[in-house]
Design an enzyme around this catalytic site. Structure first.
Site, PDB file in Angstrom:
ATOM      1  CB  SER A 190      23.428   4.753  18.207  1.00  0.00           C
ATOM      2  OG  SER A 190      23.010   5.885  17.787  1.00  0.00           O
TER       3      SER A 190
ATOM      4  CE  LYS B  48       8.996  -2.466  14.125  1.00  0.00           C
ATOM      5  NZ  LYS B  48      10.188  -2.762  14.342  1.00  0.00           N
TER       6      LYS B  48
ATOM      7  CG  HIS C 257      27.614  10.363  10.919  1.00  0.00           C
ATOM      8  ND1 HIS C 257      28.166   9.843  11.187  1.00  0.00           N
ATOM      9  CD2 HIS C 257      27.613  11.210   9.346  1.00  0.00           C
ATOM     10  CE1 HIS C 257      29.328  10.777  10.119  1.00  0.00           C
ATOM     11  NE2 HIS C 257      28.698  11.185   9.571  1.00  0.00           N
TER      12      HIS C 257
ATOM     13  CG  HIS D 256       0.017   0.299   3.061  1.00  0.00           C
ATOM     14  ND1 HIS D 256       0.686  -0.548   2.644  1.00  0.00           N
ATOM     15  CD2 HIS D 256      -0.302   1.712   3.307  1.00  0.00           C
ATOM     16  CE1 HIS D 256       1.242  -0.253   4.401  1.00  0.00           C
ATOM     17  NE2 HIS D 256       0.415   1.297   4.420  1.00  0.00           N
TER      18      HIS D 256
ATOM     19  CB  SER E  38      15.747   2.713   7.291  1.00  0.00           C
ATOM     20  OG  SER E  38      16.676   1.468   8.058  1.00  0.00           O
TER      21      SER E  38
ATOM     22  CG  ASP F 221       2.802   9.875   9.332  1.00  0.00           C
ATOM     23  OD1 ASP F 221       2.219   8.764   7.873  1.00  0.00           O
ATOM     24  OD2 ASP F 221       2.116  10.679   9.477  1.00  0.00           O
TER      25      ASP F 221
ATOM     26  CB  SER G  78      25.367  14.492   2.841  1.00  0.00           C
ATOM     27  OG  SER G  78      25.916  14.059   2.415  1.00  0.00           O
TER      28      SER G  78
ATOM     29  CE  LYS H 153      12.806  -8.435  10.581  1.00  0.00           C
ATOM     30  NZ  LYS H 153      12.257  -6.889  11.119  1.00  0.00           N
TER      31      LYS H 153
END
Length: 387
Positions: free
Chosen positions: A200, A101, A196, A72, A369, A106, A381, A113
């Site tokens: 984390s 998720k 960057h 979708h 991501s 949003d 960048s 997966k």
């Protein structure tokens, strides 16, 4: 969980979300049921089997999967895990969770997966590279890899190195004419088009998710705890990428880490464990066992110890109906995907535990991501356009 959610959301879908549609309620009910039926199953599931020639010359068949739950929003997004627990059902369930998720925070992706059924610890770097690159080609051939179709990311047992191999394989095979080829995957090293803070990101998201609840008097009153981080102690299960950075951010906020559980042993120190010192020890020794800043844990299971916050950041289904009654934590932040089964969830809620669900609290990874994917597509960048 899905069917429960359908029952809860059905009336709102029909009466509020379809207010503008000029048809009878009967027609709206049919349409709502249709939409819910579309949401449930996976759109595409691919299973691949390919041979690996090992370093000693012997051969082994490698079994891998990729599920695309929903288109979708394009592309599909979701991690690639290397684990012996990988199977078609697990991959399908996790891809559905990715859809929800992304919708929850949003981020405009569908859910996907992938998984390869191996234990990465028993293969050499050469063998892992051959497995990863071959898997990338198998996915790309079938339309399960590409900047506009399906964009994987790191998960359990994978990291920057594997992402760089996949991006390179794609760019040198079917993506060789595509200027956006580096956007076929996220979680890459910085010098290969990464961003960057991606490493984390999931741990940082866990901290911010917990932070929103810990600073909210209404929720703290429900569990009889003080507002704010001061005096809070926590236990983390799993000291991988997510667990490590969760420890860093929670300790920085003022909480105390009293225990860490890993697959090969657990450590406990009621006075607090220093995440930086433990990280350095783990890098040097390859394990947290024997860390001088804490005692080895000898009880039944570290997760059953009394603490304010428990963060399961390893496998799914670690808290279930057999052990949920032993959990003494007041707050559980689901940093792993699906660490609590529905039956376990029910017991914990009856015991007055505040559970912050995975689809909200561990969405930091997919959020960053998304920024990395945009950076690759923009070819600019972040920070380039500031004066």
């Amino acid at each position: 969980f899905f069917h429960k959610a359908c029952i809860l959301a059905e009336d709102k879908l029909i009466d509020e979300d379809m207010k503008m549609i000029k048809t009878s309620r009967e027609e709206k009910v049919k349409k709502a049921h249709g939409i819910l039926k579309i949401i449930e199953p996976c759109a595409h599931v691919l299973e691949v089997n390919f041979p690996l020639q090992k370093d000693d010359g012997s051969y082994e068949m490698i079994n891998g999967y990729r599920a695309q739950h929903s288109h979708h929003r394009s592309p599909c997004k979701g991690g690639i895990r290397y684990s012996l627990d990988v199977c078609a059902d697990e991959v399908k369930a996790l891809s559905a969770l990715m859809t929800y998720k992304c919708a929850c925070v949003d981020v405009p992706f569908g859910g996907g997966k992938a998984g390869i059924k191996i234990d990465p610890k028993v293969y050499s770097e050469n063998e892992l590279e051959r497995i990863t690159r071959r898997f990338a080609i198998e996915l790309a051939k079938k339309g399960f890899l590409g900047p506009g179709i399906d964009v994987p990311a790191p998960d359990m047992g994978t990291g920057e190195r594997e992402m760089a191999w996949i991006a390179d394989t794609f760019a040198n095979t079917i993506g060789y004419q595509n200027m956006n080829a580096s956007a076929c995957i996220t979680g890459k090293p910085i010098n290969q088009g990464g961003i960057h803070g991606r490493t984390s990101a999931t741990g940082r998201g866990v901290f911010h998710g917990l932070d929103n609840f810990v600073k909210e008097p209404r929720f703290m009153q429900m569990i009889g705890a003080e507002v704010g981080w001061a005096g809070k102690d926590y236990i983390v299960q799993g000291f991988g990428n997510v667990g490590l950075h969760t420890c860093r951010y929670l300790t920085r906020a003022g909480a105390t880490c009293i225990g860490i559980a890993e697959w090969d042993g657990s450590i406990f120190n009621p006075d607090g464990i220093d995440p930086k010192a433990l990280e350095d020890y783990k890098i040097e020794h390859g394990t947290i066992v024997g860390f001088p800043g804490a005692e080895p844990y000898t009880g039944e299971n570290l997760m059953f110890e009394a603490c304010d916050i428990l963060v399961p950041a390893a496998m799914e289904k670690v808290i279930h109906k057999e052990n949920a009654h032993k959990i003494k934590a007041k707050i559980i932040g689901e940093a792993a995907n699906g660490p609590i089964t529905p039956a376990g969830d029910k017991i914990l809620q009856e015991n007055g535990c505040l559970i912050i669900p995975d689809m909200y609290i561990n969405a930091g990874g997919v959020t960053v991501s998304y920024f990395e994917w945009l950076k690759n597509l923009n070819h600019v960048s972040y920070g380039r356009l500031t004066f």
